[in-house]
Each structure stands twice: as C-alpha cells, then as structure tokens.
Design a protein around this motif. Structure first.
Motif, PDB file in Angstrom:
ATOM      1  N   TYR A  31       0.837  -1.194   0.000  1.00  0.00           N
ATOM      2  CA  TYR A  31       0.000   0.000   0.000  1.00  0.00           C
ATOM      3  C   TYR A  31       0.874   1.247   0.000  1.00  0.00           C
ATOM      4  N   TRP A  32       0.570   2.156  -0.927  1.00  0.00           N
ATOM      5  CA  TRP A  32       1.208   3.465  -0.997  1.00  0.00           C
ATOM      6  C   TRP A  32       0.332   4.445  -0.227  1.00  0.00           C
ATOM      7  N   GLY A  33       0.950   5.262   0.620  1.00  0.00           N
ATOM      8  CA  GLY A  33       0.202   6.251   1.386  1.00  0.00           C
ATOM      9  C   GLY A  33      -0.284   7.383   0.496  1.00  0.00           C
ATOM     10  N   VAL A  34      -1.498   7.858   0.762  1.00  0.00           N
ATOM     11  CA  VAL A  34      -2.083   8.998   0.047  1.00  0.00           C
ATOM     12  C   VAL A  34      -2.857   9.857   1.041  1.00  0.00           C
ATOM     13  N   GLU A  35      -3.070  11.108   0.689  1.00  0.00           N
ATOM     14  CA  GLU A  35      -3.872  12.015   1.524  1.00  0.00           C
ATOM     15  C   GLU A  35      -5.355  11.951   1.159  1.00  0.00           C
ATOM     16  N   ASP A  36      -5.655  11.861  -0.146  1.00  0.00           N
ATOM     17  CA  ASP A  36      -7.044  11.865  -0.621  1.00  0.00           C
ATOM     18  C   ASP A  36      -7.274  10.572  -1.399  1.00  0.00           C
ATOM     19  N   ILE A  37      -7.715   9.533  -0.711  1.00  0.00           N
ATOM     20  CA  ILE A  37      -7.776   8.202  -1.319  1.00  0.00           C
ATOM     21  C   ILE A  37      -8.788   8.132  -2.464  1.00  0.00           C
ATOM     22  N   GLN A  38      -9.940   8.761  -2.321  1.00  0.00           N
ATOM     23  CA  GLN A  38     -10.937   8.695  -3.397  1.00  0.00           C
ATOM     24  C   GLN A  38     -10.415   9.384  -4.648  1.00  0.00           C
ATOM     25  N   LYS A  39      -9.770  10.527  -4.483  1.00  0.00           N
ATOM     26  CA  LYS A  39      -9.234  11.262  -5.634  1.00  0.00           C
ATOM     27  C   LYS A  39      -8.163  10.433  -6.353  1.00  0.00           C
ATOM     28  N   VAL A  40      -7.224   9.853  -5.601  1.00  0.00           N
ATOM     29  CA  VAL A  40      -6.159   9.070  -6.219  1.00  0.00           C
ATOM     30  C   VAL A  40      -6.737   7.814  -6.871  1.00  0.00           C
TER      31      VAL A  40
END
Length: 128
Positions: A72-81
């Motif tokens: 898993y790669w970390g993201v701030e806005d999961i829905q957007k990514v």
C-alpha cells in the motif's frame, strides 16, 4: 517537464496473505521479535520500525485470490487518487473502504494486472 508533487506519499504497508493466521502471527512475532499492535480474526498488524507488516487470511473463494503480498502506498485523498488511477486505465480491485478508525484502503489492477494498493492512514508517522 513540469515538476508536480506525487500524490503517492511513499510505501506504508506490506500485507502477507497467509493460510493460517494464528500460525503466521506466532511465526512473524518470533521472526521480527515484535508483538502485534492490532490483532483480529481478519487482520494482524505489526509496527516494524514505523512501517506496517500485516497478515491477512488468504481468500479461499474461487475468483478472489489476492496473491501472496499486497503493498500500500500512502495517500492524503484516497478517493481522488483511486479515481485518477481508474481514469488512467486501471481497473477496480477493491473500492475505497474503511478498515477501522480513520484508515481507508483501496486497490486497483494496473493495465498489466499488477495490484496497486493505496492507503489513507492518519495514524501513520514516518520513523525519525
């Protein structure tokens, strides 16, 4: 070429799919000299140097095999990514879903059928 900041914050979690969660939990606890900080019948998580080592029961339902390793790669806005990856030609593997607390995970198949996992985990802190 424009230098845009990547939406990917870096690797956060590696999950190993296991046939026997209890045996795997005991083995990894000994191998890494660590006790799980999160322990349920469907997921066991260890904090190894500030990174997540997870154990997940391997799916036994035909057509749901998720391999042996999930990253898993970390993201701030999961829905957007997630939406951007799908717009770029990725296909759904697992839609964004809450897995406890504020933690949300999702995954897609890239065009070559590799699974790319993304995670929003506000509890995660980089090691110093």
């Amino acid at each position: 070429m424009e230098n845009k900041q990547s939406p990917m914050l870096g690797l956060r979690t590696v999950v190993y799919m296991v046939e026997d969660l209890e045996k795997a939990k005991a083995w990894y606890a000994k191998a890494f000299n660590a006790q799980p900080y999160y322990d349920t019948p469907y997921y066991v998580g260890f904090n190894i140097g500030g990174y997540e080592l997870g154990l997940h029961p391997k799916e036994k339902v035909q057509g749901t095999d998720n391999g042996t390793v999930q990253t898993y790669w970390g993201v701030e806005d999961i829905q957007k990514v997630y939406d951007i990856l799908v717009e770029m030609g990725a296909t759904k593997h697992e839609a964004p879903n809450n897995v406890g607390g504020d933690i949300v995970v999702a995954s897609v198949y890239d065009p070559w059928k590799n699974i790319i996992g993304i995670i929003y985990n506000p509890e995660f802190k980089l090691p110093k």
